[in-house]
Design an enzyme around this catalytic site. Structure first.
Site, PDB file in Angstrom:
ATOM      1  N   LYS A  80       0.823  -1.210   0.000  1.00 34.61           N
ATOM      2  CA  LYS A  80       0.000   0.000   0.000  1.00 34.61           C
ATOM      3  C   LYS A  80       0.856   1.259   0.000  1.00 34.61           C
ATOM      4  O   LYS A  80       2.041   1.250   0.321  1.00 34.61           O
ATOM      5  CB  LYS A  80      -0.990  -0.031   1.165  1.00 34.61           C
ATOM      6  CG  LYS A  80      -2.097  -1.051   0.899  1.00 34.61           C
ATOM      7  CD  LYS A  80      -3.275  -0.942   1.817  1.00 34.61           C
ATOM      8  CE  LYS A  80      -4.394  -1.875   1.327  1.00 34.61           C
ATOM      9  NZ  LYS A  80      -5.535  -1.914   2.243  1.00 34.61           N
TER      10      LYS A  80
ATOM     11  N   ARG B 152      -3.296 -10.214   4.541  1.00 32.90           N
ATOM     12  CA  ARG B 152      -3.611 -10.300   3.108  1.00 32.90           C
ATOM     13  C   ARG B 152      -2.420  -9.741   2.349  1.00 32.90           C
ATOM     14  O   ARG B 152      -2.087  -8.561   2.489  1.00 32.90           O
ATOM     15  CB  ARG B 152      -4.874  -9.501   2.816  1.00 32.90           C
ATOM     16  CG  ARG B 152      -5.351  -9.533   1.375  1.00 32.90           C
ATOM     17  CD  ARG B 152      -6.608  -8.679   1.229  1.00 32.90           C
ATOM     18  NE  ARG B 152      -7.179  -8.738  -0.122  1.00 32.90           N
ATOM     19  CZ  ARG B 152      -6.783  -7.965  -1.137  1.00 32.90           C
ATOM     20  NH1 ARG B 152      -5.835  -7.068  -0.957  1.00 32.90           N
ATOM     21  NH2 ARG B 152      -7.353  -8.089  -2.325  1.00 32.90           N
TER      22      ARG B 152
END
Length: 273
Positions: free
Chosen positions: A204, A244
């Site tokens: 991210k 994840r």
């Protein structure tokens, strides 16, 4: 949880697995590298991404879910639509991962309740096109915890069993980098609820900014995997249920290290350095 993006515009891989055969092969590779389950998604949720039509999402997702489930994989479907979740479950998926926590589709809660499938409830304030404008908090840790538990109450009212639920703080979704770090540093605010917690930090933007340094453009997503694995180790040590990730091998190793570390610490309660 290994990520299988069946999208042409994912921030993390730019559509490398958009073809069904490529997506299935990628999923099997992630399993071989240590993933316990695979999260198949057909709609990008990167900041600014437009919605994908329902029929297109189904076209992307269902063949991949079917083939991976037939191959023995534990498959999660990453969707905000109850219709997609329902058909994916019928095709062999065993878990629903909804980044909207049921807010994007009012039918989702009833579908999850009827299915009995585990359900990831992410903290969400709005769709990708507008979410960056919604990153305003008094205390991000307290606010996210309160808003997530409000969603839990709403789902329970719709008939979902608490034992189905997994919490996700929604890193990057209506969150700045500062907000993400605060949530990671205080994961106990969610693990302390007694519900399992999923952390999705992999590749991210806030990791890209960290690695680049102040005032520089973030490093590209594919250069963020080492930082992602570091988050995995710390999240595992903090007691989360699952991470994840886009690359499984390093995170698989990180989880094993965290487990060994925690076991060694538990073996000597009260010991001091």
């Amino acid at each position: 949880m290994g990520v299988v993006n069946v999208t042409p515009d994912s921030f993390s891989d730019g559509g490398r697995w958009f073809d069904t055969d490529a997506a299935v092969a990628r999923g099997l590779q992630l399993l071989a590298e240590g993933a316990d389950l695979l999260d198949v998604g057909g709609e990008s949720t990167r900041p600014g991404a437009p919605r994908v039509p329902e029929d297109e999402e189904l076209r992307r997702v269902l063949p991949v879910v079917t083939e991976l489930a037939d191959a023995g994989a534990v498959v999660s479907v990453d969707t905000m639509r109850a219709s997609v979740a329902e058909q994916a479950l019928e095709a062999g998926a065993r878990l629903v991962n909804d980044v909207s926590g049921g807010l994007a589709d009012p039918v989702m809660a009833r579908l999850v309740a009827a299915s009995g499938a585990p359900y990831v409830v992410m903290h969400w304030r709005g769709h990708s096109a507008t979410m960056d404008d919604l990153a305003v908090y008094d205390d991000v840790v307290a606010d996210v915890r309160r808003e997530l538990l409000r969603r839990v109450d709403g789902l329970l009212d719709e008939g979902v069993d608490e034992r189905q639920l997994v919490l996700d703080p929604g890193l990057g979704f209506a969150k700045t980098g500062e907000h993400n770090w605060a949530l990671l540093a205080h994961l106990d605010a969610l693990t302390g609820t007694g519900l399992p917690v999923l952390v999705a930090a992999s590749r991210k933007r806030f990791l890209g900014h960290l690695l680049a340094g102040p005032g520089r453009e973030p490093v590209p997503p594919l250069e963020r995997d080492d930082a992602s694995a570091a988050v995995t180790a710390l999240a595992a040590a903090a007691g989360v249920w699952c991470v994840r990730v886009h690359e499984a091998l390093a995170s698989f190793s990180a989880v094993r290290v965290a487990a060994a570390w925690s076991a060694a610490a538990a073996a000597r309660p009260g010991a001091t350095r």
